[in-house]
Design a protein around this motif. Structure first.
Motif, short mmCIF file in Angstrom:
data_model
loop_
_atom_site.label_atom_id
_atom_site.label_comp_id
_atom_site.label_asym_id
_atom_site.label_seq_id
_atom_site.Cartn_x
_atom_site.Cartn_y
_atom_site.Cartn_z
N THR A 97 20.09 76.75 0.39
CA THR A 97 20.64 77.90 -0.33
C THR A 97 19.52 78.70 -0.99
O THR A 97 18.64 78.13 -1.63
N LEU A 98 19.58 80.01 -0.81
CA LEU A 98 18.59 80.91 -1.41
C LEU A 98 18.92 81.12 -2.88
O LEU A 98 20.04 81.46 -3.24
N ALA A 99 17.92 80.92 -3.74
CA ALA A 99 18.15 80.99 -5.18
C ALA A 99 18.10 82.41 -5.74
O ALA A 99 18.71 82.70 -6.76
N GLY A 100 17.37 83.28 -5.09
CA GLY A 100 17.25 84.65 -5.59
C GLY A 100 17.25 85.64 -4.45
O GLY A 100 17.17 85.26 -3.28
N PRO A 101 17.34 86.93 -4.74
CA PRO A 101 17.32 87.93 -3.67
C PRO A 101 15.98 87.95 -2.97
O PRO A 101 14.94 87.67 -3.57
N ALA A 102 15.99 88.27 -1.69
CA ALA A 102 14.75 88.36 -0.91
C ALA A 102 14.81 89.60 -0.03
O ALA A 102 15.83 89.89 0.58
N ARG A 103 13.72 90.32 0.02
CA ARG A 103 13.62 91.51 0.85
C ARG A 103 13.16 91.14 2.26
O ARG A 103 12.50 90.11 2.47
N ARG A 104 13.50 91.99 3.22
CA ARG A 104 13.05 91.79 4.59
C ARG A 104 11.53 91.68 4.63
O ARG A 104 10.82 92.51 4.07
N GLY A 105 11.03 90.63 5.28
CA GLY A 105 9.60 90.44 5.39
C GLY A 105 8.99 89.64 4.26
O GLY A 105 7.80 89.31 4.30
N GLU A 106 9.79 89.29 3.23
CA GLU A 106 9.26 88.52 2.11
C GLU A 106 9.03 87.06 2.52
O GLU A 106 9.87 86.44 3.17
N VAL A 107 7.88 86.51 2.13
CA VAL A 107 7.58 85.12 2.42
C VAL A 107 8.47 84.22 1.56
O VAL A 107 8.59 84.42 0.35
N LEU A 108 9.12 83.24 2.19
CA LEU A 108 10.00 82.33 1.47
C LEU A 108 9.18 81.15 0.94
O LEU A 108 8.59 80.40 1.71
N THR A 109 9.18 81.00 -0.38
CA THR A 109 8.44 79.91 -1.01
C THR A 109 9.41 78.86 -1.55
O THR A 109 10.62 79.06 -1.58
N ASP A 110 8.84 77.74 -1.99
CA ASP A 110 9.67 76.64 -2.47
C ASP A 110 10.51 77.01 -3.68
O ASP A 110 11.60 76.47 -3.88
N VAL A 111 10.04 77.94 -4.51
CA VAL A 111 10.81 78.31 -5.71
C VAL A 111 11.85 79.39 -5.42
O VAL A 111 12.54 79.84 -6.34
N ARG A 112 11.95 79.83 -4.17
CA ARG A 112 13.02 80.73 -3.77
C ARG A 112 14.24 79.97 -3.28
O ARG A 112 15.30 80.55 -3.05
N LEU A 113 14.09 78.65 -3.08
CA LEU A 113 15.14 77.84 -2.49
C LEU A 113 15.62 76.81 -3.50
O LEU A 113 14.83 76.22 -4.24
N LEU A 114 16.94 76.58 -3.52
CA LEU A 114 17.48 75.59 -4.44
C LEU A 114 16.99 74.21 -4.05
O LEU A 114 17.07 73.80 -2.88
N GLY A 115 16.48 73.49 -5.03
CA GLY A 115 15.95 72.16 -4.78
C GLY A 115 15.11 71.69 -5.94
O GLY A 115 15.00 72.37 -6.96
N PRO A 116 14.47 70.54 -5.80
CA PRO A 116 13.68 69.99 -6.91
C PRO A 116 12.56 70.89 -7.39
O PRO A 116 12.26 70.94 -8.58
#
Length: 218
Positions: A97-116
């Motif tokens: 699950t994505l934790a925050g909004p993301a724009r097209r082309g944005e790099v997905l990092t660990d703090v953008r995703l729900l988890g530890p």
């Protein structure tokens, strides 16, 4: 008899020597320059040594999106532009699950995703994420990711004159607010996810089973 006006062979050689020395020096400088240029060309001809594959959003994404394969793609980016915690394997984010909004082309990092990792980044080591269902549904529209809030609880069946609401956790960090349901007749209770230290998170999770929950903002 006077001295001959014709220069001797030795004199001729001494006159030519400076030009010969300059020619040799020029050749050495040119050779050194060619070596440098060859080294630069060798580095530039191998750009892969300075780039890495990363997972990016294939389009604009909203918070709470459960990522599927079509939501992401892999791109090569210069190493110097890649943020810490960047995801490199698209299979690792599918179903997350994505934790925050993301724009097209944005790099997905660990703090953008729900988890530890996002819990730790928000509330410290051993933090936990707790889902809150607020007694006042309208309050959810005011909550934003990143807000710092205190969590209060009161007996859900209270009709007045009983126990007062009590603070059960302070400085919780909001990591996700679920989106409104879309479409005709869409309904459903929205949730607010907050990150808290382990003990406080367990306290809040237990209280939310039997008590009405609300928030105050910092």
């Amino acid at each position: 008899m006077g001295e001959s006006l014709a220069p001797t062979p030795l004199a001729r050689l001494s006159r030519l020597r400076p030009d010969w020395c300059r020619t040799v020096a020029a050749r050495r400088i040119a050779a050194a320059a060619l070596v440098v240029l060859a080294a630069v060309a060798a580095v530039r001809s191998d750009p892969d040594g300075e780039q890495v594959d990363v997972v990016v959003a294939a389009g604009d994404l909203t918070p709470g999106t459960q990522l599927a394969a079509h939501h992401v793609r892999v791109e090569r980016r210069p190493v110097t532009t890649v943020p810490d915690g960047a995801t490199t394997d698209p299979a690792a984010v599918v179903g997350v699950t994505l934790a925050g909004p993301a724009r097209r082309g944005e790099v997905l990092t660990d703090v953008r995703l729900l988890g530890p990792r996002i819990a730790e980044a928000a509330a410290g080591r051993d933090a936990r994420i707790v889902s809150l269902h607020l007694a006042d549904g309208a309050l959810v529209d005011l909550v934003r990711t990143g807000d710092v809030v205190d969590v209060l609880a009161a007996p859900a069946s209270e009709t007045g004159g009983g126990a007062r609401p009590r603070v059960i956790a302070t400085r919780a960090v909001v990591v996700l607010v679920s989106e409104k349901a879309q479409g005709p007749g869409a309904a459903g209770e929205r949730a607010v996810l907050v990150a808290l230290p382990e003990h406080a998170a367990n306290e809040v999770a237990g209280a939310s089973l039997t008590q009405a929950i609300t928030l105050t903002f910092h």
